[in-house]
Design a protein around this motif. Structure first.
Motif, mmCIF file in Angstrom:
data_model
loop_
_atom_site.group_PDB
_atom_site.id
_atom_site.type_symbol
_atom_site.label_atom_id
_atom_site.label_comp_id
_atom_site.label_asym_id
_atom_site.label_seq_id
_atom_site.Cartn_x
_atom_site.Cartn_y
_atom_site.Cartn_z
ATOM 1 N N ALA A 130 -40.680 -3.479 -12.646
ATOM 2 C CA ALA A 130 -39.587 -4.042 -11.694
ATOM 3 C C ALA A 130 -38.635 -3.227 -10.936
ATOM 4 O O ALA A 130 -38.377 -3.759 -9.698
ATOM 5 C CB ALA A 130 -39.272 -5.517 -12.502
ATOM 6 N N LEU A 131 -38.001 -2.421 -11.810
ATOM 7 C CA LEU A 131 -36.958 -1.793 -11.058
ATOM 8 C C LEU A 131 -37.292 -0.306 -11.507
ATOM 9 O O LEU A 131 -37.581 -0.012 -13.037
ATOM 10 C CB LEU A 131 -35.769 -2.129 -11.465
ATOM 11 C CG LEU A 131 -34.448 -1.348 -11.064
ATOM 12 C CD1 LEU A 131 -33.254 -2.329 -10.873
ATOM 13 C CD2 LEU A 131 -34.125 -0.088 -11.449
ATOM 14 N N SER A 153 -33.638 -4.364 -15.333
ATOM 15 C CA SER A 153 -34.814 -5.453 -14.697
ATOM 16 C C SER A 153 -35.318 -6.447 -15.941
ATOM 17 O O SER A 153 -36.158 -7.144 -15.648
ATOM 18 C CB SER A 153 -35.819 -4.909 -14.295
ATOM 19 O OG SER A 153 -35.177 -4.065 -12.993
ATOM 20 N N THR A 160 -36.342 -9.231 -18.262
ATOM 21 C CA THR A 160 -36.557 -10.731 -18.267
ATOM 22 C C THR A 160 -37.209 -11.046 -19.555
ATOM 23 O O THR A 160 -37.640 -10.283 -20.482
ATOM 24 C CB THR A 160 -37.413 -11.183 -17.086
ATOM 25 O OG1 THR A 160 -38.849 -10.556 -17.476
ATOM 26 C CG2 THR A 160 -36.920 -10.566 -15.703
ATOM 27 N N THR A 210 -40.412 -9.601 -19.568
ATOM 28 C CA THR A 210 -40.692 -8.090 -20.000
ATOM 29 C C THR A 210 -40.212 -7.799 -21.542
ATOM 30 O O THR A 210 -40.940 -6.613 -22.025
ATOM 31 C CB THR A 210 -40.037 -7.416 -19.050
ATOM 32 O OG1 THR A 210 -38.568 -7.949 -19.234
ATOM 33 C CG2 THR A 210 -40.240 -7.486 -17.297
#
Length: 223
Positions: free
Chosen positions: A5-6, A41, A43, A46
């Motif tokens: 994601a990042l 990033s 969550t 993740t």
């Protein structure tokens, strides 16, 4: 961390990391891993992916897992991205950041409180198990024989038990945080205290088993 994601600029994928671990196991090379469990990033999804990955590579007890939060050190691309997003906190010595999801900030706070001694103290489980594995790698070069094979089996069983309990706690804690549904709490719910106490009791049990196992190595002096 495993997701994309990042960008974290490691230049490798989760599958490449998985294959690298398998190659090291096939070659019987010791593994001492520091895993970036949290990153900017992170969550709930993740974090579950990270737990799943660690289960897949460490359930056999080949190495002891250790984990931490990725830090945005000065001059790195991630530091500049966080600064641009106004998420960079701390200073050049202790850089830090907030997560995009406030529940992850709370989860990280709990994980850090519960696992800090395990992961970072010289007398913690992570350091003791890794040191014992390192000691074994040295000893087997000088004392090849059946007794060391038996020792490694017992060590692997203990490491597997430790890894399993740690990952179970991380998963249980994440579910508990999600159940709070981001509500502000005036105090830590009793459920979190129970999870922490169970983890610390397990670590005490593992520490006692480590002490017993150490006595089986020739020339090892218990202090």
């Amino acid at each position: 961390s495993l997701h994309d994601a990042l960008p974290i600029y490691k230049g490798v994928s989760a599958e490449q990391n998985r294959k690298a671990v398998e190659i090291l196991k096939v070659c019987d090379i010791g593994i001492f891993m520091g895993f970036m469990f949290f990153d900017p990033s992170s969550t709930p999804d993740t974090l579950r992916q990270n737990i799943s990955f660690l289960r897949s590579v460490s359930s056999d007890g080949y190495f002891s897992i250790n984990f931490s939060k990725m830090l945005p050190y000065a001059g790195t691309p991630i530091e500049m991205e966080l600064k641009a997003a106004n998420r960079l906190t701390g200073d050049h010595i202790k850089p830090d950041y907030t997560f995009l999801d406030s529940s992850i900030d709370f989860y990280y706070y709990l994980v850090n409180k519960i696992f800090y001694f395990r992961n970072f103290h010289k007398n913690g489980i992570a350091n003791n198990l890794s040191s014992l594995e390192s000691e074994f790698q040295v000893m087997r070069a000088f004392y090849p024989g059946t007794f060391l094979s038996e020792f490694r089996t017992r060590l692997s069983e203990l490491i597997a038990f430790s890894n399993l309990k740690t990952l179970d706690t991380l998963e249980e804690l994440l579910k508990a945080v999600e159940s709070v549904n981001n509500k502000r709490q005036l105090s830590i719910p009793k459920e979190f205290i129970s999870i922490a106490q169970a983890e610390w009791n397990t670590e005490l049990e593992i520490a006692m088993r480590i002490r017993t196992l150490k006595k089986q190595l020739p020339g090892y002096h218990i202090t």
